[in-house]
Design an enzyme around this catalytic site. Structure first.
Site, PDB file in Angstrom:
ATOM      1  N   GLY A  46       0.835  -1.190   0.000  1.00  0.00           N
ATOM      2  CA  GLY A  46       0.000   0.000   0.000  1.00  0.00           C
ATOM      3  C   GLY A  46       0.870   1.240   0.000  1.00  0.00           C
ATOM      4  CD  GLU A 132      -0.984   2.526   2.811  1.00  0.00           C
ATOM      5  OE1 GLU A 132      -0.520   3.678   2.724  1.00  0.00           O
ATOM      6  OE2 GLU A 132      -0.261   1.521   2.959  1.00  0.00           O
TER       7      GLU A 132
HETATM    8 ZN    ZN Z   1       3.181   3.346   5.437  1.00  0.00          ZN
END
Ligand code: ZN
Length: 169
Positions: A46, A132
């Protein structure tokens, strides 16, 4: 598309609260394309826009089928359960720590054209959603850990065949 430089811990841009995306234009599409290319090259799971120095609420996350999802202005709308496991970050290279996260996370986000949708993730994807979205509020996973994992601890979690290329977020 182009690779972007991933900024690392200590850079002010990782501590800022990012602003919502309001223009779903070519500039956003270029950003998302570059983030996907950068994430793939870095073999991560991510990546959030502030990690490439852009203070806007956009992330890309590997889903349960190894496809990259684009999440613009994402927010968590439901979470349940608990999982504790090793977590890393492309902005904190080479390090890992144990973080407890929900085992199931449902999010609401916009796509690159501004359409709202919902998505659900378990296990690594649920962990990624949390990790995230925290980046977008200026937080790093290291705030949740009491120490970085030692080589011995890492081996216990990832196994003897650790090739040093575990996925970072
Ligand atoms: Zn990170």
């Amino acid at each position: 598309m182009a690779l972007r430089k991933i900024v690392t811990q200590g850079d002010d841009r990782l501590t800022k609260r990012c602003r919502p995306v309001t223009d779903f234009n070519q500039r956003l599409h270029d950003l998302l394309d570059d983030m996907k290319e950068t994430l793939t090259e870095a073999q991560g799971a991510g990546l959030a826009a502030p990690q490439v120095g852009v203070l806007r609420r956009a992330v890309v996350v590997l889903d349960g089928s190894d496809e990259l999802m684009e999440l613009v202005n994402p927010e968590i709308i439901y979470q349940s359960g608990e999982q504790t496991g090793p977590e890393g970050c492309l902005s904190v290279p080479g390090k890992w720590g144990l973080v407890t996260r929900p085992s199931l996370v449902r999010i609401r986000a916009q796509d690159r054209f501004g359409n709202w949708f919902e998505a659900e993730g378990e296990e690594l994807t649920a962990r990624c959603f949390c990790h995230e979205i925290e980046h977008l509020d200026g937080h790093l996973y290291v705030e949740h850990i009491d120490h970085f994992l030692t080589d011995e601890e890492l081996e216990a979690y990832f196994g003897e065949d650790d090739d040093g290329e575990e996925e970072s977020r």
